[in-house]
Design a protein around this motif. Sequence first.
Motif, short mmCIF file in Angstrom:
data_model
loop_
_atom_site.label_atom_id
_atom_site.label_comp_id
_atom_site.label_asym_id
_atom_site.label_seq_id
_atom_site.Cartn_x
_atom_site.Cartn_y
_atom_site.Cartn_z
N UNK A 1 13.22 -6.98 5.27
CA UNK A 1 12.79 -6.05 4.21
C UNK A 1 12.14 -6.84 3.09
N UNK A 2 10.89 -6.47 2.75
CA UNK A 2 10.20 -7.16 1.66
C UNK A 2 9.92 -6.20 0.52
N UNK B 1 -3.36 -8.12 7.45
CA UNK B 1 -2.00 -8.00 6.96
C UNK B 1 -1.94 -8.18 5.45
N UNK B 2 -2.69 -9.15 4.92
CA UNK B 2 -2.71 -9.37 3.48
C UNK B 2 -3.28 -8.19 2.72
N UNK B 3 -4.37 -7.63 3.24
CA UNK B 3 -5.00 -6.47 2.59
C UNK B 3 -4.04 -5.29 2.56
N UNK B 4 -3.40 -5.02 3.69
CA UNK B 4 -2.50 -3.86 3.76
C UNK B 4 -1.22 -4.08 2.96
N UNK B 5 -0.67 -5.27 3.03
CA UNK B 5 0.56 -5.54 2.27
C UNK B 5 0.31 -5.47 0.76
N UNK C 1 0.48 11.15 4.18
CA UNK C 1 1.87 11.01 4.63
C UNK C 1 2.86 10.94 3.46
N UNK C 2 2.40 10.47 2.31
CA UNK C 2 3.24 10.30 1.13
C UNK C 2 4.56 9.58 1.47
N UNK C 3 4.48 8.40 2.07
CA UNK C 3 5.70 7.70 2.46
C UNK C 3 6.42 7.08 1.26
N UNK C 4 7.69 6.86 1.45
CA UNK C 4 8.48 6.10 0.48
C UNK C 4 8.94 4.78 1.10
N UNK C 5 8.59 4.57 2.37
CA UNK C 5 9.03 3.39 3.11
C UNK C 5 8.02 3.09 4.20
N UNK C 6 7.65 1.81 4.35
CA UNK C 6 6.70 1.38 5.37
C UNK C 6 7.43 0.53 6.40
N UNK C 7 7.15 0.78 7.66
CA UNK C 7 7.64 -0.07 8.75
C UNK C 7 6.39 -0.67 9.40
N UNK C 8 6.34 -2.00 9.44
CA UNK C 8 5.11 -2.71 9.78
C UNK C 8 5.42 -3.77 10.83
N UNK D 1 5.75 0.29 -2.57
CA UNK D 1 6.40 0.76 -1.35
C UNK D 1 7.14 -0.40 -0.68
N UNK D 2 8.43 -0.24 -0.39
CA UNK D 2 9.14 -1.28 0.35
C UNK D 2 8.60 -1.34 1.78
N UNK D 3 8.55 -2.56 2.32
CA UNK D 3 8.00 -2.78 3.66
C UNK D 3 9.04 -3.48 4.52
#
Length: 171
Positions: free
Chosen positions: A170-171, A80-84, A54-61, A92-94
């Motif tokens: 936003x984190x 959640x910890x593993x993915x974050x 996907x090559x994202x520049x932004x994650x929505x979680x 990547x901003x989340x």
Amino acid sequence: MDILAIDPSLRSLGYAFMDREGVRVGVIKPSDDLRGAARLEVHRHAVERLLDVAEPTFIVYEGYAMSRRANMAFSVGELGGVLKLLFHSRKLPVLIVPPTSLKMFATGKGNADKDQMRVAMGKHRGKFFKSDDEADAYALLQFGRAFLEPRLRPRDRRHYIHRALAGSELT
């Protein structure tokens, strides 16, 4: 920005992103016999591959929902910890979206059930999803688009979509 939306779940993690072919939605389902760290490892590798595609520049979680079962809450927290940490390592901003904000955004009601979410997102997209996880991931993708692109929001600031967007972090 290229958005990757993640609906985290230990059994069926939903994802959505846009590419040249349009919107892609799907799920990552580890084998039911995997537990603990082995299941987390499968998720981490699958999401790494997804990030490469996907090559994202932004994650929505989607953020945590309070569970009545403490064991489930801890396990989902570990995922959640593993993915974050994976997103952080790629800088990547989340955007964390509470479940009630996502439901409000998709249906106008912060307490909508899974069926209402799937129907609302199916109507938005013009077809129905195979699973609740895909519908939620698609809703997260649309949430991220509205967060990043003000022109996609209703003009009336009292609209429920504005209230839903205000609940994210936003984190």
